[in-house]
Design a protein around this motif. Structure first.
Motif, PDB file in Angstrom:
ATOM      1  N   PHE A 186       0.818  -1.214   0.000  1.00 36.97           N
ATOM      2  CA  PHE A 186       0.000   0.000   0.000  1.00 36.97           C
ATOM      3  C   PHE A 186       0.855   1.269   0.000  1.00 36.97           C
ATOM      4  CE2 PHE A 186      -3.234  -2.979   1.839  1.00 36.97           C
ATOM      5  CZ  PHE A 186      -4.136  -2.893   0.788  1.00 36.97           C
ATOM      6  N   ALA A 187       2.005   1.219   0.673  1.00 35.09           N
ATOM      7  CA  ALA A 187       2.898   2.380   0.669  1.00 35.09           C
ATOM      8  C   ALA A 187       3.420   2.639  -0.742  1.00 35.09           C
ATOM      9  CB  ALA A 187       4.049   2.170   1.644  1.00 35.09           C
ATOM     10  N   ALA A 198       0.773   6.701 -10.359  1.00 33.43           N
ATOM     11  CA  ALA A 198       0.763   6.584 -11.820  1.00 33.43           C
ATOM     12  C   ALA A 198       1.235   5.195 -12.246  1.00 33.43           C
ATOM     13  CB  ALA A 198       1.647   7.662 -12.444  1.00 33.43           C
ATOM     14  N   GLY A 199       2.290   4.695 -11.586  1.00 31.74           N
ATOM     15  CA  GLY A 199       2.770   3.355 -11.896  1.00 31.74           C
ATOM     16  C   GLY A 199       1.720   2.303 -11.597  1.00 31.74           C
ATOM     17  N   TRP A 200       1.015   2.462 -10.485  1.00 33.61           N
ATOM     18  CA  TRP A 200      -0.044   1.508 -10.126  1.00 33.61           C
ATOM     19  C   TRP A 200      -1.194   1.588 -11.129  1.00 33.61           C
ATOM     20  CZ3 TRP A 200      -1.209  -2.842  -8.270  1.00 33.61           C
ATOM     21  CH2 TRP A 200      -2.498  -3.163  -7.843  1.00 33.61           C
ATOM     22  N   ALA A 228      -5.499 -17.299  -1.089  1.00 32.83           N
ATOM     23  CA  ALA A 228      -4.432 -16.376  -1.476  1.00 32.83           C
ATOM     24  C   ALA A 228      -4.874 -15.500  -2.641  1.00 32.83           C
ATOM     25  CB  ALA A 228      -3.167 -17.140  -1.838  1.00 32.83           C
ATOM     26  N   HIS A 229      -5.507 -16.097  -3.649  1.00 36.75           N
ATOM     27  CA  HIS A 229      -5.994 -15.319  -4.787  1.00 36.75           C
ATOM     28  C   HIS A 229      -7.031 -14.296  -4.340  1.00 36.75           C
ATOM     29  CE1 HIS A 229      -4.275 -16.935  -8.541  1.00 36.75           C
ATOM     30  NE2 HIS A 229      -4.140 -18.059  -7.871  1.00 36.75           N
ATOM     31  N   ALA A 230      -7.928 -14.720  -3.445  1.00 37.10           N
ATOM     32  CA  ALA A 230      -8.967 -13.814  -2.961  1.00 37.10           C
ATOM     33  C   ALA A 230      -8.356 -12.655  -2.189  1.00 37.10           C
ATOM     34  CB  ALA A 230      -9.956 -14.578  -2.080  1.00 37.10           C
ATOM     35  N   LEU A 231      -7.350 -12.942  -1.370  1.00 35.46           N
ATOM     36  CA  LEU A 231      -6.719 -11.902  -0.567  1.00 35.46           C
ATOM     37  C   LEU A 231      -5.986 -10.896  -1.450  1.00 35.46           C
ATOM     38  CD1 LEU A 231      -4.943 -12.542   2.803  1.00 35.46           C
ATOM     39  CD2 LEU A 231      -4.073 -10.842   1.235  1.00 35.46           C
ATOM     40  N   VAL A 232      -5.261 -11.381  -2.446  1.00 35.07           N
ATOM     41  CA  VAL A 232      -4.535 -10.488  -3.353  1.00 35.07           C
ATOM     42  C   VAL A 232      -5.513  -9.626  -4.147  1.00 35.07           C
ATOM     43  CG1 VAL A 232      -3.051 -10.397  -5.392  1.00 35.07           C
ATOM     44  CG2 VAL A 232      -2.486 -11.946  -3.509  1.00 35.07           C
ATOM     45  N   GLY A 233      -6.600 -10.228  -4.617  1.00 37.01           N
ATOM     46  CA  GLY A 233      -7.606  -9.463  -5.344  1.00 37.01           C
ATOM     47  C   GLY A 233      -8.217  -8.371  -4.485  1.00 37.01           C
ATOM     48  N   ALA A 234      -8.480  -8.702  -3.215  1.00 34.17           N
ATOM     49  CA  ALA A 234      -9.042  -7.712  -2.304  1.00 34.17           C
ATOM     50  C   ALA A 234      -8.046  -6.578  -2.055  1.00 34.17           C
ATOM     51  CB  ALA A 234      -9.428  -8.383  -0.988  1.00 34.17           C
ATOM     52  N   ALA A 235      -6.768  -6.916  -1.918  1.00 33.70           N
ATOM     53  CA  ALA A 235      -5.739  -5.894  -1.699  1.00 33.70           C
ATOM     54  C   ALA A 235      -5.625  -4.973  -2.904  1.00 33.70           C
ATOM     55  CB  ALA A 235      -4.397  -6.556  -1.398  1.00 33.70           C
ATOM     56  N   GLU A 236      -5.702  -5.524  -4.110  1.00 30.62           N
ATOM     57  CA  GLU A 236      -5.646  -4.706  -5.324  1.00 30.62           C
ATOM     58  C   GLU A 236      -6.828  -3.737  -5.370  1.00 30.62           C
ATOM     59  OE1 GLU A 236      -3.469  -7.910  -8.341  1.00 30.62           O
ATOM     60  OE2 GLU A 236      -5.641  -7.758  -8.270  1.00 30.62           O
ATOM     61  N   SER A 237      -8.009  -4.248  -5.051  1.00 35.32           N
ATOM     62  CA  SER A 237      -9.198  -3.401  -5.048  1.00 35.32           C
ATOM     63  C   SER A 237      -9.099  -2.316  -3.988  1.00 35.32           C
ATOM     64  CB  SER A 237     -10.444  -4.267  -4.821  1.00 35.32           C
ATOM     65  OG  SER A 237     -11.612  -3.491  -4.814  1.00 35.32           O
ATOM     66  N   LEU A 238      -8.578  -2.672  -2.820  1.00 36.48           N
ATOM     67  CA  LEU A 238      -8.440  -1.701  -1.742  1.00 36.48           C
ATOM     68  C   LEU A 238      -7.422  -0.628  -2.100  1.00 36.48           C
ATOM     69  CD1 LEU A 238      -9.331  -0.905   1.080  1.00 36.48           C
ATOM     70  CD2 LEU A 238      -7.556  -2.401   2.017  1.00 36.48           C
ATOM     71  N   ALA A 239      -6.349  -1.006  -2.791  1.00 34.48           N
ATOM     72  CA  ALA A 239      -5.353  -0.019  -3.228  1.00 34.48           C
ATOM     73  C   ALA A 239      -5.967   0.956  -4.209  1.00 34.48           C
ATOM     74  CB  ALA A 239      -4.149  -0.727  -3.859  1.00 34.48           C
ATOM     75  N   GLU A 240      -6.806   0.452  -5.096  1.00 36.51           N
ATOM     76  CA  GLU A 240      -7.494   1.326  -6.050  1.00 36.51           C
ATOM     77  C   GLU A 240      -8.383   2.316  -5.301  1.00 36.51           C
ATOM     78  OE1 GLU A 240      -8.565   2.551  -9.991  1.00 36.51           O
ATOM     79  OE2 GLU A 240      -6.939   1.312  -9.209  1.00 36.51           O
ATOM     80  N   TRP A 241      -9.106   1.816  -4.317  1.00 36.52           N
ATOM     81  CA  TRP A 241      -9.983   2.676  -3.508  1.00 36.52           C
ATOM     82  C   TRP A 241      -9.171   3.697  -2.712  1.00 36.52           C
ATOM     83  CZ3 TRP A 241     -10.075   3.002   1.890  1.00 36.52           C
ATOM     84  CH2 TRP A 241     -11.142   3.723   2.436  1.00 36.52           C
ATOM     85  N   ALA A 242      -8.094   3.246  -2.085  1.00 34.94           N
ATOM     86  CA  ALA A 242      -7.285   4.128  -1.252  1.00 34.94           C
ATOM     87  C   ALA A 242      -6.637   5.242  -2.066  1.00 34.94           C
ATOM     88  CB  ALA A 242      -6.213   3.330  -0.518  1.00 34.94           C
ATOM     89  N   ASN A 243      -6.274   4.953  -3.308  1.00 35.57           N
ATOM     90  CA  ASN A 243      -5.594   5.958  -4.135  1.00 35.57           C
ATOM     91  C   ASN A 243      -6.547   6.962  -4.768  1.00 35.57           C
ATOM     92  OD1 ASN A 243      -3.070   4.962  -3.601  1.00 35.57           O
ATOM     93  ND2 ASN A 243      -2.965   3.695  -5.439  1.00 35.57           N
ATOM     94  N   THR A 244      -7.844   6.639  -4.773  1.00 36.51           N
ATOM     95  CA  THR A 244      -8.798   7.559  -5.387  1.00 36.51           C
ATOM     96  C   THR A 244      -9.684   8.244  -4.347  1.00 36.51           C
ATOM     97  OG1 THR A 244     -10.365   5.731  -5.734  1.00 36.51           O
ATOM     98  CG2 THR A 244      -8.893   6.289  -7.553  1.00 36.51           C
ATOM     99  N   ARG A 245      -9.820   7.640  -3.180  1.00 35.41           N
ATOM    100  CA  ARG A 245     -10.678   8.208  -2.138  1.00 35.41           C
ATOM    101  C   ARG A 245      -9.950   9.330  -1.407  1.00 35.41           C
ATOM    102  NH1 ARG A 245     -15.018   7.121   1.060  1.00 35.41           N
ATOM    103  NH2 ARG A 245     -14.895   7.749   3.251  1.00 35.41           N
ATOM    104  N   THR A 246     -10.677  10.362  -1.056  1.00 37.21           N
ATOM    105  CA  THR A 246     -10.135  11.430  -0.230  1.00 37.21           C
ATOM    106  C   THR A 246     -11.107  11.738   0.891  1.00 37.21           C
ATOM    107  OG1 THR A 246     -11.112  13.104  -1.684  1.00 37.21           O
ATOM    108  CG2 THR A 246      -8.806  12.504  -2.078  1.00 37.21           C
ATOM    109  N   LYS A 278      -0.695   2.314   6.440  1.00 34.18           N
ATOM    110  CA  LYS A 278      -0.967   1.580   7.675  1.00 34.18           C
ATOM    111  C   LYS A 278      -2.463   1.328   7.839  1.00 34.18           C
ATOM    112  CE  LYS A 278      -0.194   1.786  12.677  1.00 34.18           C
ATOM    113  NZ  LYS A 278       0.389   2.587  13.785  1.00 34.18           N
ATOM    114  N   ASP A 279      -3.280   2.351   7.550  1.00 36.28           N
ATOM    115  CA  ASP A 279      -4.734   2.200   7.657  1.00 36.28           C
ATOM    116  C   ASP A 279      -5.253   1.162   6.666  1.00 36.28           C
ATOM    117  OD1 ASP A 279      -4.851   4.100   9.642  1.00 36.28           O
ATOM    118  OD2 ASP A 279      -5.360   5.748   8.281  1.00 36.28           O
ATOM    119  N   ALA A 280      -4.751   1.231   5.428  1.00 33.82           N
ATOM    120  CA  ALA A 280      -5.201   0.286   4.400  1.00 33.82           C
ATOM    121  C   ALA A 280      -4.797  -1.137   4.764  1.00 33.82           C
ATOM    122  CB  ALA A 280      -4.619   0.670   3.044  1.00 33.82           C
TER     123      ALA A 280
END
Length: 227
Positions: free
Chosen positions: A95-96, A103-105, A160-178, A192-194
């Motif tokens: 997440f960091a 942009a890379g993500w 493992a696949h489910a966890l990685v997919g959830a992390a990817e989705s959460l990263a997308e949310w974290a990078n666009t949410r304010t 840390k929060d994510a």
């Protein structure tokens, strides 16, 4: 006095930096070599000389961003710690990195995977590396909990696949949410929060699973329960 000549390796990184920003902003189809050259501060012929074509430039961007993300995740993990601490560290690293390089993500998560081969293959290979790492951690957690054999290999891989997919989705949310902070500024969730959100979502449920508690479909009413 003659100005110093910029080394080729440095110039290439400047071009890749410009390409990442342009592809993330415009998308692969709409991005132009003219704009990439302008952002990099070089001529378009020089971009072609170094990186041959837009397709090869995009592939080089994907390879660089993929390597950087995997390196950030693996470097964040402390070998020898308990499985949950290793996953926590890896998630914070993930997440960091995605927050520091949005942009890379965006190129990896939004652009590369939607434009077919060979771009999607690069992202799939990166995802497979991370899934393999998480699979190993879940297997380690099962061993620590003394329930080896109760979790089938296929089930561990699925988790493992489910966890990685959830992390990817959460990263997308974290990078666009304010969210508006105390000062009135718009703030993104911290790494840390994510990571804590992900651990609460995934690892708490895994804890029940490791303890022998499983959710099972209920009766005709569709209610669920632990078995």
């Amino acid at each position: 006095m003659k100005s110093k000549r910029v080394p080729r390796a440095v110039r290439e990184q400047q071009m890749l930096d410009a390409a990442v920003l342009t592809f993330a902003r415009r998308g692969y189809r709409a991005a132009s070599m003219d704009e990439i050259a302008e952002v990099a501060g070089v001529s378009k012929p020089l971009v072609y000389l170094y990186l041959n074509s837009k397709e090869e430039l995009f592939s080089a961007v994907i390879r660089r961003e993929r390597a950087a993300l995997v390196a950030a995740v693996t470097a964040a993990v402390q070998p020898g710690e308990a499985a949950d601490r290793q996953l926590w560290s890896g998630l914070r690293g993930f997440f960091a990195h995605t927050a520091e390089h949005p942009a890379g993500w965006a190129v990896l998560h939004q652009q590369a995977r939607t434009h077919g081969e060979p771009f999607a293959v690069e992202v799939a290979d990166m995802r497979a590396e991370i899934v393999a790492f998480v699979t190993e951690l879940i297997g380690m957690a099962a061993k620590e909990a003394g329930c080896v054999g109760e979790l089938a290999e296929r089930e561990v891989a699925g988790l493992a696949h489910a966890l990685v997919g959830a992390a990817e989705s959460l990263a997308e949310w974290a990078n666009t949410r304010t969210d508006e902070g105390p000062s009135g500024d718009q703030e993104h969730p911290t790494a840390k929060d994510a990571a804590a959100t992900m651990m609460n979502f995934a690892w708490t449920g895994l804890g029940h699973l490791m303890g022998g508690e499983r959710w099972t479909p209920g009766g005709a009413g569709g209610e669920g329960g632990r078995g």
